[in-house]
Design a protein around this motif. Structure first.
Motif, PDB file in Angstrom:
ATOM      1  N   LEU A  83       0.839  -1.203   0.000  1.00 30.62           N
ATOM      2  CA  LEU A  83       0.000   0.000   0.000  1.00 30.62           C
ATOM      3  C   LEU A  83       0.873   1.252   0.000  1.00 30.62           C
ATOM      4  CD1 LEU A  83      -2.741   1.398   0.164  1.00 30.62           C
ATOM      5  CD2 LEU A  83      -2.666   1.106   2.655  1.00 30.62           C
ATOM      6  N   ARG A  84       1.931   1.241   0.794  1.00 22.62           N
ATOM      7  CA  ARG A  84       2.848   2.392   0.821  1.00 22.62           C
ATOM      8  C   ARG A  84       3.464   2.643  -0.553  1.00 22.62           C
ATOM      9  NH1 ARG A  84       5.087  -0.159   5.309  1.00 22.62           N
ATOM     10  NH2 ARG A  84       7.043  -0.403   4.156  1.00 22.62           N
ATOM     11  N   LEU A  85       3.866   1.578  -1.226  1.00 24.79           N
ATOM     12  CA  LEU A  85       4.463   1.723  -2.556  1.00 24.79           C
ATOM     13  C   LEU A  85       3.450   2.300  -3.545  1.00 24.79           C
ATOM     14  CD1 LEU A  85       6.529  -1.589  -2.818  1.00 24.79           C
ATOM     15  CD2 LEU A  85       7.421   0.741  -2.593  1.00 24.79           C
ATOM     16  N   LEU A  86       2.212   1.838  -3.452  1.00 28.53           N
ATOM     17  CA  LEU A  86       1.161   2.360  -4.316  1.00 28.53           C
ATOM     18  C   LEU A  86       0.927   3.845  -4.042  1.00 28.53           C
ATOM     19  CD1 LEU A  86      -1.136   1.989  -6.356  1.00 28.53           C
ATOM     20  CD2 LEU A  86      -2.575   1.143  -4.495  1.00 28.53           C
ATOM     21  N   LEU A  87       0.884   4.209  -2.765  1.00 28.29           N
ATOM     22  CA  LEU A  87       0.666   5.611  -2.399  1.00 28.29           C
ATOM     23  C   LEU A  87       1.823   6.493  -2.843  1.00 28.29           C
ATOM     24  CD1 LEU A  87      -0.880   5.259   1.175  1.00 28.29           C
ATOM     25  CD2 LEU A  87      -2.063   5.658  -0.984  1.00 28.29           C
ATOM     26  N   LEU A  88       3.035   5.995  -2.728  1.00 30.07           N
ATOM     27  CA  LEU A  88       4.201   6.781  -3.157  1.00 30.07           C
ATOM     28  C   LEU A  88       4.104   7.166  -4.625  1.00 30.07           C
ATOM     29  CD1 LEU A  88       7.399   5.286  -1.455  1.00 30.07           C
ATOM     30  CD2 LEU A  88       6.557   7.634  -1.322  1.00 30.07           C
ATOM     31  N   GLY A  89       3.634   6.233  -5.441  1.00 29.40           N
ATOM     32  CA  GLY A  89       3.520   6.510  -6.869  1.00 29.40           C
ATOM     33  C   GLY A  89       2.560   7.645  -7.167  1.00 29.40           C
ATOM     34  N   SER A 206      -1.251  17.292   5.083  1.00 29.31           N
ATOM     35  CA  SER A 206      -1.489  15.897   5.439  1.00 29.31           C
ATOM     36  C   SER A 206      -0.746  14.953   4.499  1.00 29.31           C
ATOM     37  CB  SER A 206      -2.994  15.606   5.398  1.00 29.31           C
ATOM     38  OG  SER A 206      -3.248  14.273   5.784  1.00 29.31           O
ATOM     39  N   LEU A 207      -0.822  15.206   3.200  1.00 30.86           N
ATOM     40  CA  LEU A 207      -0.209  14.302   2.223  1.00 30.86           C
ATOM     41  C   LEU A 207       1.309  14.375   2.230  1.00 30.86           C
ATOM     42  CD1 LEU A 207      -2.590  14.532  -0.873  1.00 30.86           C
ATOM     43  CD2 LEU A 207      -2.534  12.827   0.956  1.00 30.86           C
ATOM     44  N   SER A 208       1.863  15.540   2.552  1.00 28.96           N
ATOM     45  CA  SER A 208       3.330  15.628   2.618  1.00 28.96           C
ATOM     46  C   SER A 208       3.847  14.761   3.757  1.00 28.96           C
ATOM     47  CB  SER A 208       3.787  17.085   2.799  1.00 28.96           C
ATOM     48  OG  SER A 208       3.417  17.597   4.069  1.00 28.96           O
ATOM     49  N   ASN A 209       3.077  14.691   4.852  1.00 24.76           N
ATOM     50  CA  ASN A 209       3.465  13.832   5.963  1.00 24.76           C
ATOM     51  C   ASN A 209       3.298  12.355   5.607  1.00 24.76           C
ATOM     52  OD1 ASN A 209       2.399  12.391   8.773  1.00 24.76           O
ATOM     53  ND2 ASN A 209       4.176  13.703   9.039  1.00 24.76           N
ATOM     54  N   VAL A 210       2.190  12.015   4.937  1.00 26.03           N
ATOM     55  CA  VAL A 210       1.974  10.632   4.499  1.00 26.03           C
ATOM     56  C   VAL A 210       3.096  10.210   3.553  1.00 26.03           C
ATOM     57  CG1 VAL A 210       0.473   9.112   3.131  1.00 26.03           C
ATOM     58  CG2 VAL A 210      -0.523  10.676   4.804  1.00 26.03           C
ATOM     59  N   ARG A 211       3.482  11.110   2.665  1.00 24.65           N
ATOM     60  CA  ARG A 211       4.569  10.816   1.726  1.00 24.65           C
ATOM     61  C   ARG A 211       5.859  10.493   2.481  1.00 24.65           C
ATOM     62  NH1 ARG A 211       9.882  12.018   0.686  1.00 24.65           N
ATOM     63  NH2 ARG A 211      10.345  11.438  -1.455  1.00 24.65           N
ATOM     64  N   ASN A 212       6.166  11.254   3.514  1.00 23.28           N
ATOM     65  CA  ASN A 212       7.380  11.007   4.301  1.00 23.28           C
ATOM     66  C   ASN A 212       7.312   9.675   5.041  1.00 23.28           C
ATOM     67  OD1 ASN A 212       8.562  13.386   3.495  1.00 23.28           O
ATOM     68  ND2 ASN A 212       7.899  14.543   5.287  1.00 23.28           N
ATOM     69  N   VAL A 213       6.143   9.347   5.578  1.00 18.94           N
ATOM     70  CA  VAL A 213       5.966   8.060   6.254  1.00 18.94           C
ATOM     71  C   VAL A 213       6.213   6.923   5.272  1.00 18.94           C
ATOM     72  CG1 VAL A 213       4.267   6.530   7.339  1.00 18.94           C
ATOM     73  CG2 VAL A 213       4.377   8.935   8.009  1.00 18.94           C
ATOM     74  N   CYS A 214       5.621   7.023   4.091  1.00 20.78           N
ATOM     75  CA  CYS A 214       5.769   5.971   3.079  1.00 20.78           C
ATOM     76  C   CYS A 214       7.219   5.865   2.599  1.00 20.78           C
ATOM     77  CB  CYS A 214       4.852   6.248   1.894  1.00 20.78           C
ATOM     78  SG  CYS A 214       3.095   6.087   2.262  1.00 20.78           S
ATOM     79  N   ALA A 215       7.860   7.002   2.372  1.00 16.44           N
ATOM     80  CA  ALA A 215       9.232   7.007   1.852  1.00 16.44           C
ATOM     81  C   ALA A 215      10.228   6.453   2.857  1.00 16.44           C
ATOM     82  CB  ALA A 215       9.622   8.421   1.454  1.00 16.44           C
ATOM     83  N   HIS A 216       9.899   6.563   4.142  1.00 15.62           N
ATOM     84  CA  HIS A 216      10.809   6.076   5.183  1.00 15.62           C
ATOM     85  C   HIS A 216      10.312   4.774   5.814  1.00 15.62           C
ATOM     86  CE1 HIS A 216      11.967  10.352   4.796  1.00 15.62           C
ATOM     87  NE2 HIS A 216      13.172   9.876   5.012  1.00 15.62           N
TER      88      HIS A 216
END
Length: 302
Positions: A83-89, A206-216
């Motif tokens: 799910l994280r990989l999908l969201l990162l895209g 909100s999404l910039s934080n989600v992006r950081n969570v997914c990237a890390h």
């Protein structure tokens, strides 16, 4: 180590075999002990165990419920990872879109160097901090980004907004949008997304934080969002803005029709693959989640 401190309470490390035994002692069913050891050689026990939190006995937190198993916990981990990989895209797509919106509007309304003028922003202090942050990003980029070095050599380091925007992060975009002249914020929100700008401010944060969570490689399953996105009244009645579905919903709002169709297809396939393992309440998915996402995409999108 500090000789003045007492480290006697620090737990000693456990071997992979001992980690498996610990799971067994806590009532987690291990289908294959050798396989579990091999998994723990690749995924840290501490990281993997976080996906077993929803499998714990609500009364005795040190024990797992009788229906829990190592394979189920691993499935939750795999679902979360994918799910994280999908969201990162899709977050990459949104980030690039906002780089385009912001740089284009600043350039055409205030000029190529309009980002340097404090008069084009709401808070002078935040603007100065942004310029200082941008200067650091530019210096870091000189070694690896040819277009930045080109502007130093040919234009004495004078870099227009459409170039400098490419070294910024999602978090920086969120901050610069929040501090932009209100008329420009309104214009971007209206022209590109047909929503009030204050929703866009909240969504980007909100999404910039989600992006950081997914990237890390952070966890999004059974995890509350750090920044809860602002929702329209009707939406707030249908799902919780504290869990990852809220982020998924606003992502869908910010994608084009083609991008949104692809996202829904990929998300549905992932959910269907793991639907017997995941608990939808842990990710905030309402029962009609597909209908909600599809409905967004049927509205006035390009």
């Amino acid at each position: 180590m500090d000789p003045e401190k007492d480290y006697s309470n620090v737990k000693p490390p456990k071997t992979y075999k001992e980690q498996v035994e610990l799971y067994k002692n806590r009532n987690l069913y291990i289908e294959n002990s050798e396989y579990a050891e091999k998994i723990l050689q690749r995924i840290n026990y501490y990281r993997l165990s976080a996906y077993g939190l929803t499998l714990k006995d609500p009364i005795n937190k040190n024990q797992y419920i009788s229906s829990s198993s190592f394979n189920k916990m691993l499935s939750l981990y795999e679902f979360d990872r994918r799910l994280r990989l999908l969201l990162l895209g899709v977050l990459e797509t949104i980030e690039i879109a906002f780089r385009t919106h912001i740089s284009y509007e600043i350039a055409h309304k205030f000029g190529p160097l309009g980002y340097k003028d404090k008069e084009n922003f709401i808070n002078e202090k935040f603007h100065k901090e942004s310029l200082d942050e941008l200067e650091i990003l530019i210096k870091k980029s000189r070694k690896g980004e040819l277009f930045i070095e080109h502007h130093y050599k040919k234009y004495e380091g004078i870099i227009p907004i459409w170039a400098v925007i490419e070294v910024t992060s999602f978090g920086f975009l969120s901050k610069i949008y929040r501090n932009l002249n209100e008329d420009v914020k309104k214009h971007i929100a209206k022209v590109y997304y047909n929503i009030p700008y204050y929703y866009l401010e909240s969504w980007l944060q909100s999404l910039s934080n989600v992006r950081n969570v997914c990237a890390h490689y952070g966890r999004v399953y059974n995890k509350k969002l750090t920044f809860k996105p602002r929702l329209f009244r009707e939406e707030s009645k249908q799902f919780d803005n504290q869990l990852i579905f809220a982020a998924i919903y606003i992502i869908q709002r910010l994608l084009t029709k083609t991008e949104g169709n692809r996202f829904i297809t990929d998300l549905e396939a992932l959910v269907l693959e793991y639907e017997d393992e995941i608990e939808f309440t842990q990710i905030g998915f309402p029962s009609n989640w597909m209908e909600l996402l599809s409905k967004i995409n049927s509205k006035n999108k390009i």
